[in-house]
Write a protein that holds these residues in place. Structure first.
Motif, PDB file in Angstrom:
ATOM      1  N   ARG A 190       5.594   8.398  -4.274  1.00  0.00           N
ATOM      2  CA  ARG A 190       6.420   9.425  -3.623  1.00  0.00           C
ATOM      3  C   ARG A 190       7.762   9.563  -4.340  1.00  0.00           C
ATOM      4  O   ARG A 190       8.314  10.702  -4.493  1.00  0.00           O
ATOM      5  CB  ARG A 190       6.626   9.054  -2.153  1.00  0.00           C
ATOM      6  N   ALA A 191       8.277   8.449  -4.808  1.00  0.00           N
ATOM      7  CA  ALA A 191       9.534   8.546  -5.551  1.00  0.00           C
ATOM      8  C   ALA A 191       9.331   9.332  -6.835  1.00  0.00           C
ATOM      9  O   ALA A 191      10.184  10.170  -7.220  1.00  0.00           O
ATOM     10  CB  ALA A 191      10.057   7.137  -5.862  1.00  0.00           C
ATOM     11  N   ARG A 192       8.250   9.118  -7.492  1.00  0.00           N
ATOM     12  CA  ARG A 192       7.941   9.862  -8.728  1.00  0.00           C
ATOM     13  C   ARG A 192       7.731  11.362  -8.408  1.00  0.00           C
ATOM     14  O   ARG A 192       8.138  12.250  -9.175  1.00  0.00           O
ATOM     15  CB  ARG A 192       6.706   9.276  -9.388  1.00  0.00           C
ATOM     16  N   VAL A 193       7.056  11.578  -7.289  1.00  0.00           N
ATOM     17  CA  VAL A 193       6.853  13.005  -6.913  1.00  0.00           C
ATOM     18  C   VAL A 193       8.204  13.656  -6.643  1.00  0.00           C
ATOM     19  O   VAL A 193       8.467  14.811  -7.066  1.00  0.00           O
ATOM     20  CB  VAL A 193       5.971  13.104  -5.668  1.00  0.00           C
ATOM     21  N   GLU A 194       9.075  12.882  -5.950  1.00  0.00           N
ATOM     22  CA  GLU A 194      10.396  13.435  -5.651  1.00  0.00           C
ATOM     23  C   GLU A 194      11.157  13.644  -6.949  1.00  0.00           C
ATOM     24  O   GLU A 194      11.831  14.687  -7.142  1.00  0.00           O
ATOM     25  CB  GLU A 194      11.163  12.461  -4.712  1.00  0.00           C
ATOM     26  N   ARG A 240       6.655  20.671 -14.885  1.00  0.00           N
ATOM     27  CA  ARG A 240       5.579  20.991 -13.941  1.00  0.00           C
ATOM     28  C   ARG A 240       4.415  19.982 -14.071  1.00  0.00           C
ATOM     29  O   ARG A 240       3.830  19.555 -13.056  1.00  0.00           O
ATOM     30  CB  ARG A 240       5.090  22.429 -14.205  1.00  0.00           C
ATOM     31  N   ALA A 241       4.077  19.652 -15.344  1.00  0.00           N
ATOM     32  CA  ALA A 241       2.975  18.691 -15.546  1.00  0.00           C
ATOM     33  C   ALA A 241       3.337  17.352 -14.953  1.00  0.00           C
ATOM     34  O   ALA A 241       2.521  16.684 -14.312  1.00  0.00           O
ATOM     35  CB  ALA A 241       2.678  18.559 -17.058  1.00  0.00           C
ATOM     36  N   ALA A 242       4.594  16.952 -15.132  1.00  0.00           N
ATOM     37  CA  ALA A 242       5.025  15.672 -14.568  1.00  0.00           C
ATOM     38  C   ALA A 242       4.998  15.733 -13.054  1.00  0.00           C
ATOM     39  O   ALA A 242       4.647  14.744 -12.389  1.00  0.00           O
ATOM     40  CB  ALA A 242       6.456  15.331 -15.091  1.00  0.00           C
ATOM     41  N   SER A 243       5.369  16.891 -12.462  1.00  0.00           N
ATOM     42  CA  SER A 243       5.317  17.010 -10.997  1.00  0.00           C
ATOM     43  C   SER A 243       3.902  16.893 -10.514  1.00  0.00           C
ATOM     44  O   SER A 243       3.626  16.222  -9.519  1.00  0.00           O
ATOM     45  CB  SER A 243       5.932  18.353 -10.576  1.00  0.00           C
ATOM     46  N   GLY A 250      -0.488  11.045  -8.689  1.00  0.00           N
ATOM     47  CA  GLY A 250      -0.284   9.590  -8.499  1.00  0.00           C
ATOM     48  C   GLY A 250      -0.044   9.262  -7.031  1.00  0.00           C
ATOM     49  O   GLY A 250      -0.472   8.197  -6.563  1.00  0.00           O
ATOM     50  N   LEU A 251       0.690  10.186  -6.317  1.00  0.00           N
ATOM     51  CA  LEU A 251       0.893   9.935  -4.882  1.00  0.00           C
ATOM     52  C   LEU A 251      -0.430   9.961  -4.134  1.00  0.00           C
ATOM     53  O   LEU A 251      -0.685   9.127  -3.248  1.00  0.00           O
ATOM     54  CB  LEU A 251       1.853  11.001  -4.331  1.00  0.00           C
ATOM     55  N   GLN A 252      -1.230  10.956  -4.523  1.00  0.00           N
ATOM     56  CA  GLN A 252      -2.551  11.007  -3.865  1.00  0.00           C
ATOM     57  C   GLN A 252      -3.366   9.756  -4.147  1.00  0.00           C
ATOM     58  O   GLN A 252      -4.026   9.215  -3.267  1.00  0.00           O
ATOM     59  CB  GLN A 252      -3.319  12.255  -4.361  1.00  0.00           C
ATOM     60  N   LEU A 253      -3.260   9.322  -5.398  1.00  0.00           N
ATOM     61  CA  LEU A 253      -4.005   8.096  -5.745  1.00  0.00           C
ATOM     62  C   LEU A 253      -3.474   6.904  -4.972  1.00  0.00           C
ATOM     63  O   LEU A 253      -4.237   6.084  -4.459  1.00  0.00           O
ATOM     64  CB  LEU A 253      -3.893   7.851  -7.258  1.00  0.00           C
ATOM     65  N   ALA A 254      -2.123   6.820  -4.879  1.00  0.00           N
ATOM     66  CA  ALA A 254      -1.550   5.687  -4.120  1.00  0.00           C
ATOM     67  C   ALA A 254      -1.931   5.763  -2.664  1.00  0.00           C
ATOM     68  O   ALA A 254      -2.231   4.743  -2.019  1.00  0.00           O
ATOM     69  CB  ALA A 254      -0.023   5.700  -4.299  1.00  0.00           C
ATOM     70  N   LEU A 255      -1.891   7.020  -2.129  1.00  0.00           N
ATOM     71  CA  LEU A 255      -2.332   7.147  -0.728  1.00  0.00           C
ATOM     72  C   LEU A 255      -3.795   6.739  -0.572  1.00  0.00           C
ATOM     73  O   LEU A 255      -4.177   6.099   0.423  1.00  0.00           O
ATOM     74  CB  LEU A 255      -2.112   8.600  -0.260  1.00  0.00           C
ATOM     75  N   SER A 256      -4.586   7.159  -1.577  1.00  0.00           N
ATOM     76  CA  SER A 256      -6.003   6.770  -1.503  1.00  0.00           C
ATOM     77  C   SER A 256      -6.155   5.252  -1.576  1.00  0.00           C
ATOM     78  O   SER A 256      -6.936   4.655  -0.842  1.00  0.00           O
ATOM     79  CB  SER A 256      -6.785   7.416  -2.669  1.00  0.00           C
ATOM     80  N   GLN A 257      -5.370   4.674  -2.437  1.00  0.00           N
ATOM     81  CA  GLN A 257      -5.427   3.205  -2.520  1.00  0.00           C
ATOM     82  C   GLN A 257      -4.944   2.548  -1.222  1.00  0.00           C
ATOM     83  O   GLN A 257      -5.482   1.546  -0.762  1.00  0.00           O
ATOM     84  CB  GLN A 257      -4.593   2.715  -3.699  1.00  0.00           C
TER      85      GLN A 257
END
Length: 551
Positions: A218-222, A249-252, A258-265
């Motif tokens: 989430r920090a990376r997304v922010e 945009r690609a980084a966002s 990555g947030l989705q992956l972390a949430l999935s994890q």
């Protein structure tokens, strides 16, 4: 009269004279010299003769033995064939007219009759008891049949109860065998609980890392959003290039991914925890189930043990039932025996009552004469009291006692004759009894002879002279005068031996006759000195003159 008889008589008289009055001279003459003290005192049977002594003339009878009938002479008495004193077997008053002595009665004739009194009532009472006892017998037999019918069912019940015991024991063995399996499963389930709890702890330990990854994502997304906003603003103001904007945009997008992956994890870690919790609950549930199986197996063992105890109790109960059935059979048998005993007792009472009634009449046991008057009318008889005496005189017995020396001459069935002392009447019969035991006082043997007495002329107790025919015996017929005595007083005959030497033979007189005496003790043939025997002694040579037995 024959001349030979006169000669014999003269010789006998002369011989007696010489023997009595001139004995010493006679002995000296026989010895061939004068007598001396030794010669006179010696036995005439042992004196020696000299060869030169003159031979003494004697008359010799050449005798041949012959068979003669022996007779045993006895003196006895007559005795009634049968004699009985008819006596009462019960008590009571005589109600019959008396019979006078001397009267002839037939077998079965009434002698005395006793008043019956209450004996008929006693008989009726005994018969009623007998009927009652016989009526109780069918009921006892019915109880026995019922008890015997119940016996097979009791035996079948005990067989069935015994068959249940192995089945219950088999179920008990099966239940006991399942307990170790359930306990093994319990141990296995209890062993799985720590592993499940360890997995749960491990799963719970991964949740913080997953939450940290979500926070970082989430920090990376922010950050990526901020960078994208900045890139867009800069691009709108013309301060940034399209490449930077595209990169932002690609980084966002990458940060969002990555947030989705972390949430999935994070969800996966939570799911892993849930799975671990489920595993722990399942392990605990398996333990509980295993404990339940163990309890169930133990309960099955208890139930099987109860079934074995119940089966054993059923066997005991069936045995009790069988014993009860057998006891009922024995009781029924005892009832039958008691009923039979009651019948026998009642029959005995009836028989006793009837016997008592039968005893009221006293009858003659056989045909005969009354020796006494029968009991007088109205007299009271007690058991053993005399009613009358009956004797039977046809046939009648002659009774005598044989001396021990002659008992072997008498045989059963031998013919016998008898002469009555009163009147001289002669009768004949045969020996019907000879005692095997001697009288202790007289050492004689009782002999009985049966004689016909149809006219009853022979009375009981008369004296008789009895002659019993014995077996034939060999004997010599000799003149009575030929008998002589030796110096020892032995009776015998002087006989002619070889070389005309005199010998002495003891003899026994069997019987006498008109022609002489029959004697035994000699050989089948013998030369007997009948004249001059008193003038010679044993061992002396004589000059014989033979004569025939008929002379």
């Amino acid at each position: 009269m024959r001349i030979s008889s006169l000669i014999v008589a003269g010789c006998v008289i002369f011989s007696l004279y010489l023997v009595i009055f001139e004995r010493e001279a006679l002995l000296a003459f026989a010895a061939g010299g004068a007598p001396d003290s030794e010669t006179v005192g010696s036995s005439d049977d042992t004196a020696a003769t000299e060869d030169d002594t003159p031979a003494v003339p004697v008359v010799v009878l050449a005798s041949t033995a012959q068979q003669i009938d022996q007779v045993v002479l006895l003196r006895g008495r007559t005795e009634a064939m049968r004699s009985v004193e008819a006596r009462a077997e019960t008590s009571g008053r005589v109600i019959s007219e008396p019979l006078r002595k001397g009267a002839f009665v037939e077998a079965g004739d009434l002698l005395c009759e006793i008043d019956p009194g209450t004996r008929e009532v006693s008989l009726s009472e005994a018969e009623a008891r007998l009927a009652e006892a016989r009526a109780a017998l069918p009921a006892a037999r019915a109880r026995l049949a019922e008890a015997e019918a119940a016996l097979p069912a009791a035996e079948a019940a005990i067989v069935e109860a015994r068959t249940r015991v192995p089945e219950a024991e088999a179920r008990l063995a099966e239940a006991r065998a399942s307990v170790p399996t359930a306990e093994a499963r319990l141990l296995e389930a209890e062993a799985n609980v720590p592993a499940a709890e360890a997995g749960l702890a491990q799963a719970r330990a991964g949740i913080p890392a997953a939450e940290a990854g979500v926070a970082e994502a989430r920090a990376r997304v922010e950050e990526a959003r901020i960078n994208l906003n900045a890139a867009e603003r800069l691009s709108d103001n013309g301060f940034a290039s399209e490449v930077r904007l595209a990169s932002a945009r690609a980084a966002s997008e990458a940060a969002k991914a990555g947030l989705q992956l972390a949430l999935s994890q994070q969800e996966g870690a939570k799911a892993t925890v849930q799975n671990a919790l489920s595993a722990v609950e399942g392990a605990k549930a398996a333990v509980s189930a295993a404990k339940g199986q163990v309890e169930s197996a133990k309960a099955a063992v208890q139930s099987a043990m109860s079934g074995v105890e119940a089966a054993s109790a059923g066997v005991i109960s069936a045995q009790s039932g069988l014993e009860g059935a057998r006891a009922a059979v024995e009781t029924a048998k005892s009832s039958i025996e008691s009923a039979n005993a009651g019948i026998e007792s009642a029959e005995a009472a009836v028989a006793a009552a009837r016997k008592e009634i039968d005893n009221l009449t006293i009858s003659a046991p056989f045909a005969g004469l009354l020796e006494t008057d029968t009991a007088e009318l109205g007299s009271l008889l007690q058991p053993g009291s005399l009613c009358g005496t009956v004797i039977q005189l046809s046939p009648i017995k002659l009774v005598a006692f044989v001396p021990e020396a002659q008992v072997d001459k008498v045989e059963l069935g031998a013919m016998a004759g008898a002469r009555l002392a009163s009147g001289g009447r002669e009768v004949t019969g045969e020996v019907t009894f000879l005692s095997r035991s001697a009288d202790t006082a007289t050492r004689t043997f009782r002999v009985e002879i049966m004689v016909e007495n149809e006219n009853l002329t022979i009375r009981d107790g008369q004296t008789v002279e009895i002659a019993i025919r014995a077996a034939p015996q060999t004997a010599h017929l000799v003149p009575q005068s030929a008998l002589t005595l030796d110096d020892e007083g032995t009776m015998g005959l002087r006989v002619l031996e070889e070389d005309n030497i005199v010998g002495f033979r003891p003899v026994e007189i069997l019987r006498d006759s008109r022609d002489g005496l029959y004697v035994s003790g000699l050989a089948d043939t013998a030369d007997i000195i009948v004249v001059g025997q008193e003038f010679v002694i044993a061992g002396v040579r004589v000059k014989p003159t033979f004569r025939e037995a008929s002379q």
